[in-house]
Design a protein around this motif. Structure first.
Motif, short mmCIF file in Angstrom:
data_model
loop_
_atom_site.label_atom_id
_atom_site.label_comp_id
_atom_site.label_asym_id
_atom_site.label_seq_id
_atom_site.Cartn_x
_atom_site.Cartn_y
_atom_site.Cartn_z
N VAL A 1 0.85 -1.18 0.00
CA VAL A 1 0.00 0.00 0.00
C VAL A 1 0.89 1.23 0.00
CG1 VAL A 1 -1.84 1.24 1.17
CG2 VAL A 1 -1.75 -1.26 1.30
N GLY A 2 0.98 1.88 -1.15
CA GLY A 2 1.76 3.11 -1.24
C GLY A 2 0.93 4.29 -0.79
N MET A 3 1.33 4.94 0.31
CA MET A 3 0.52 6.01 0.87
C MET A 3 0.75 7.33 0.14
SD MET A 3 -1.79 6.24 3.23
CE MET A 3 -1.43 4.99 4.45
N GLY A 4 2.00 7.68 -0.09
CA GLY A 4 2.29 8.95 -0.75
C GLY A 4 2.05 10.13 0.17
N ASP A 5 2.40 11.32 -0.34
CA ASP A 5 2.25 12.55 0.45
C ASP A 5 1.06 13.38 0.02
OD1 ASP A 5 4.56 11.94 1.88
OD2 ASP A 5 5.85 12.87 0.36
N GLN A 6 0.45 13.05 -1.11
CA GLN A 6 -0.65 13.87 -1.60
C GLN A 6 -1.92 13.58 -0.83
OE1 GLN A 6 -1.09 13.59 -5.82
NE2 GLN A 6 0.83 14.66 -6.25
N ASP A 7 -2.61 14.66 -0.46
CA ASP A 7 -3.83 14.54 0.33
C ASP A 7 -5.05 14.82 -0.54
OD1 ASP A 7 -5.50 14.24 2.48
OD2 ASP A 7 -4.54 15.75 3.74
N VAL A 8 -6.21 14.54 0.00
CA VAL A 8 -7.45 14.92 -0.68
C VAL A 8 -7.50 16.45 -0.72
CG1 VAL A 8 -9.96 14.88 -0.52
CG2 VAL A 8 -8.64 12.84 0.07
N PRO A 9 -7.72 17.04 -1.89
CA PRO A 9 -7.67 18.51 -1.99
C PRO A 9 -8.81 19.16 -1.22
CG PRO A 9 -8.50 17.55 -4.03
CD PRO A 9 -8.03 16.41 -3.19
N ALA A 10 -8.56 20.37 -0.76
CA ALA A 10 -9.58 21.17 -0.09
C ALA A 10 -9.53 22.59 -0.66
CB ALA A 10 -9.34 21.19 1.42
N PRO A 11 -10.66 23.24 -0.91
CA PRO A 11 -12.00 22.69 -0.71
C PRO A 11 -12.30 21.58 -1.71
CG PRO A 11 -12.14 24.78 -1.83
CD PRO A 11 -10.71 24.62 -1.45
N ALA B 1 -7.18 9.41 -1.40
CA ALA B 1 -6.31 10.42 -2.01
C ALA B 1 -6.17 10.21 -3.50
CB ALA B 1 -4.94 10.39 -1.33
N ASP B 2 -6.17 8.95 -3.93
CA ASP B 2 -6.00 8.64 -5.36
C ASP B 2 -7.27 8.95 -6.14
OD1 ASP B 2 -4.71 7.67 -7.65
OD2 ASP B 2 -5.60 5.69 -7.36
N MET B 3 -8.43 8.53 -5.62
CA MET B 3 -9.69 8.69 -6.36
C MET B 3 -10.13 10.15 -6.46
SD MET B 3 -10.03 5.67 -7.22
CE MET B 3 -8.89 4.39 -6.66
N ALA B 4 -9.75 10.96 -5.49
CA ALA B 4 -10.16 12.36 -5.52
C ALA B 4 -9.62 13.09 -6.74
CB ALA B 4 -9.70 13.07 -4.24
N LYS B 5 -8.55 12.57 -7.36
CA LYS B 5 -7.93 13.25 -8.50
C LYS B 5 -8.66 13.01 -9.81
CE LYS B 5 -3.47 12.19 -6.36
NZ LYS B 5 -2.21 11.40 -6.54
N ALA B 6 -9.50 11.98 -9.89
CA ALA B 6 -10.15 11.64 -11.16
C ALA B 6 -11.02 12.80 -11.64
CB ALA B 6 -10.98 10.38 -10.99
N GLN B 7 -10.92 13.11 -12.95
CA GLN B 7 -11.63 14.26 -13.52
C GLN B 7 -13.01 13.91 -14.05
OE1 GLN B 7 -10.31 17.44 -13.35
NE2 GLN B 7 -8.83 16.33 -12.06
N ASN B 8 -13.28 12.62 -14.27
CA ASN B 8 -14.58 12.21 -14.79
C ASN B 8 -14.81 10.75 -14.44
OD1 ASN B 8 -13.22 10.61 -16.91
ND2 ASN B 8 -12.71 12.64 -17.76
N ALA B 9 -16.00 10.25 -14.80
CA ALA B 9 -16.38 8.89 -14.42
C ALA B 9 -15.49 7.85 -15.09
CB ALA B 9 -17.85 8.65 -14.78
N LYS B 10 -15.11 8.08 -16.35
CA LYS B 10 -14.27 7.10 -17.05
C LYS B 10 -12.90 6.98 -16.38
CE LYS B 10 -12.52 5.82 -21.61
NZ LYS B 10 -11.16 5.52 -21.10
N GLU B 11 -12.32 8.12 -16.04
CA GLU B 11 -11.02 8.07 -15.36
C GLU B 11 -11.15 7.42 -13.99
OE1 GLU B 11 -7.53 11.04 -13.62
OE2 GLU B 11 -9.11 11.86 -14.92
N LEU B 12 -12.26 7.69 -13.30
CA LEU B 12 -12.48 7.06 -12.00
C LEU B 12 -12.60 5.55 -12.15
CD1 LEU B 12 -13.06 7.22 -8.96
CD2 LEU B 12 -15.48 7.53 -9.53
N ARG B 13 -13.32 5.09 -13.19
CA ARG B 13 -13.45 3.65 -13.43
C ARG B 13 -12.08 3.01 -13.58
NH1 ARG B 13 -14.85 1.00 -18.29
NH2 ARG B 13 -13.31 2.46 -19.16
#
Length: 662
Positions: free
Chosen positions: A158-168, A210-222
């Motif tokens: 499980v690679g955690m990384g340093d990037q967080d869920v963006p806010a807002p 943290a990874d899923m929050a970056k997806a720009q649309n449904a296809k990328e999220l899939r």
């Protein structure tokens, strides 16, 4: 050589049964001191421990007689028969206890192997929103060695990384987190691959958010979902739009299938472990785990199914926007309050918003806060009956509203009692500016010094006292130091008032008082835990648990009895009050209890949050629902403004009037 003159070593083997029978005798005498315990043989049929005393004592005496060799042959035969009969009776009891083991609340999660069948090809189709679906099978193929196929021997990293869920958080990111959260619960607890059983799912929750929050649309999220879950769920498929799942063919070498079987909720909670990562993702991970845990395993899903499902997105947003530990805890409490389980009161490991206390306690009536008790050496103008108007510039009504929004409760009485207990809490030890109105109508503002320890709500009034000649009051929410002497006093009473507004402090009620109020054995409420092998609470099987029993002990009390109760009475207090209600052991005066009974499971989450939750279903004695209903009073009393300002205990007064009218 005659039997009486055998060498001592030839008879030494009898010392072992003498020791065993002696221990059994002592154990039986100890068990006889407890009037509660599980029935031994046939479900509802009661088997008192005292019945064992005769065969156990006979076994001990027979063993001693055979060892001493002081009797003739015929008597020795009689002792041998008695010894065998005693051993048979004890063996029957042991067999009964062994048979009863399946009704005890032992539980756990296990992978259960099953044979190939048409059912093993069934699929679960989960709507993740945004036109996405998760399709998977709760049955995983295994080879001859019991390894799941396709086999993956390496534990997923499980690679955690340093990037967080963006806010807002954006609307797209929020929708992504909801989709991930729903998929996470299904694949963690209902897709039993070898990789899934060894994965660190609590770290996966943080990393995935943290990874899923970056997806720009449904296809990328899939695509991200498929890639992220592939190491632990290689046969799961994430589909978009009108895509149809391909049939899941069995891999070569398949010899059977395995599925998850979760028996009870306690082992599931114990297998959840806090993990660390970026701040927002870590906090959001606690929401994801909690939502899925209560969604899939709460024994009362039908009560809150709709609001709980809609709470996920709202709670993810509020927790993501929390800027401080206090904001996070308040947001999490508001989230869990939707579940309406009175056992739930989240706590933060590193932060307590009420670690100090204002120097008074309050009672609430009609949404207003009135002083009940005041600590020593405070402003002399602050007296019982004063109405609190504000604390540090915040109105008392707003303070009550904020606390009420965090209390996970099922009825107004429990919410009000929770607000009364939490209202004095302060985050710091700094002076608090408090405004209040005296009973004479004078408004006062003063700076008060918080206490390190809160005042006890009941004060220092005597726990056991004779209110009137022949009428005794006993508060069982405080420990009874001398239970036998207390019972001697109550034996002379014409009427007894038992105060159970809260939690019983010890076993006085079930061990001493209630056995003197009954003529025959009485059983506690029916309890059960769910056995789940499918998600979303489908195809549940209920495991009925053994019901403890209270048996008569000593001469029955002739006194009339009234029990005081309110919304603070919950869990085991409700077990005892349910006995009073069902068997009509006395009047019930006050307000309905909290309506949350059954053993509570503990959970510790990422972000430093921990709480209890109800993992067991409790029913009324007649088999109807109990959750969110509780024990209902025979005489309802709700505190009033006039009564509080006058310093009266209106519930106690009504109990006195009720007993006097009989």
């Amino acid at each position: 050589m005659s039997e009486d003159h055998r060498p001592p070593l030839r008879r030494a083997w009898l010392l072992l049964p003498i020791l065993i029978w002696g221990l059994l005798t002592v154990l039986t005498l100890v068990l006889m001191q407890f009037p509660t315990g599980p029935q031994l043989f046939l479900g509802e049929h009661w088997f008192p421990w005292s019945w064992l005393l005769t065969p156990v004592a006979a076994g001990l005496m027979s063993s001693l007689a055979l060892w001493l060799r002081r009797f003739d042959g015929k008597r020795r035969i009689g002792f041998r028969v008695a010894l065998l009969a005693s051993a048979g009776i004890v063996a029957l009891v042991i067999a009964g206890l062994a048979w009863m083991r399946h009704t005890l609340p032992s539980e756990g999660s296990r992978r259960e192997r099953i044979a190939l069948s048409s059912e093993s090809g069934s699929l679960v189709n989960v709507d993740l929103g945004q036109g996405l679906r998760l399709v998977y099978s709760p049955f995983i193929p295994v080879d001859a060695q019991g390894r799941t196929l396709p086999h993956q021997a390496i534990r997923p990293e499980v690679g955690m990384g340093d990037q967080d869920v963006p806010a807002p958080i954006t609307e797209q990111s929020l929708a992504n987190l909801v989709s991930f959260s729903m998929a996470y619960g299904h694949l963690r607890w209902f897709h039993p691959t070898d990789a899934a059983t060894t994965a660190d799912w609590d770290r996966l929750a943080i990393a995935g958010l943290a990874d899923m929050a970056k997806a720009q649309n449904a296809k990328e999220l899939r695509d991200r979902l498929q890639s992220f879950f592939a190491p632990v769920a290689p046969r799961a498929r994430f589909l978009i739009g009108g895509q149809e799942p391909e049939p899941l063919a069995l891999p070569e070498g398949t010899q059977g299938m395995v599925r998850w079987v979760h028996e009870g909720a306690y082992s599931i909670s114990r297998n959840i472990h806090p993990a660390k990562g970026p701040v927002r993702a870590t906090r959001l991970g606690s929401v994801v785990v909690t939502w899925n845990l209560l969604h899939h395993f709460s024994p009362y899903p039908e009560e809150v199914a709709a609001p709980w499902k809609s709470a996920l997105a709202r709670s993810l947003r509020s927790v993501a926007e929390a800027s401080t530990e206090a904001d996070f805890l308040h947001a999490f409490r508001a989230f869990t309050s939707i579940h309406r389980d009175a056992h739930i009161w989240p706590r933060a490991r590193n932060f307590d918003p009420r670690g100090h206390s204002l120097p008074f306690t309050i009672r609430i009536a009609e949404g207003r806060a009135f002083v009940d008790r005041v600590a020593k050496n405070q402003d002399p103008r602050l007296t019982p009956g004063c109405e609190i108007l504000s604390v540090d510039g915040k109105s008392a009504s707003d303070r009550i509203h904020d606390i009420a929004s965090e209390v996970s409760a099922s009825n107004p009485g429990h919410v009000r009692r929770g607000c009364e207990l939490m209202f004095p809490g302060q985050a710091t030890d700094g002076n608090a500016t408090v405004r209040w109105r005296t009973p004479e109508g004078v408004v006062v503002e003063s700076s008060l010094v918080p206490l390190k320890e809160p005042l006890t709500p009941r004060g220092s009034s005597k726990q056991l006292r004779e209110i009137q000649p022949g009428l005794w009051y006993i508060d069982v929410t405080r420990p009874i130091a001398t239970p036998r002497e207390t019972m001697m006093a109550l034996e002379q009473a014409k009427a007894v008032i038992v105060d159970l507004r809260g939690h019983p402090a010890d076993g006085f009620l079930e061990m001493f008082l209630m056995p003197r109020l009954i003529d025959g054995p009485v059983h506690f409420q029916p309890l059960a835990i769910p056995i789940a092998d499918r998600p979303d609470r489908t195809s549940w099987v209920w495991k009925e648990l053994s019901r403890p029993v209270i048996v008569p002990r000593g001469r029955r009390l002739t006194a009339r009895v009234a029990f005081l109760m309110d919304g603070e009475a919950m869990s085991y207090a409700e077990s005892l009050l349910s006995l009073v209600e069902h068997h009509h052991l006395g009047d019930l005066v006050g307000e309905p209890t909290a309506g949350s009974n059954g053993n509570a499971a503990d959970i510790s989450l990422s972000g430093g949050i921990s709480f209890h939750w109800t993992g067991m279903r409790a029913l009324r004695h007649d088999g109807t629902g109990f959750h969110r209903i509780g024990v209902r009073p025979t005489v309802t009393v709700v505190p009033t403004v006039h009564g509080i300002q006058a310093g009266r205990d209106e519930v106690l007064e009504q109990a006195l009037a009720t007993l006097a009218g009989k």
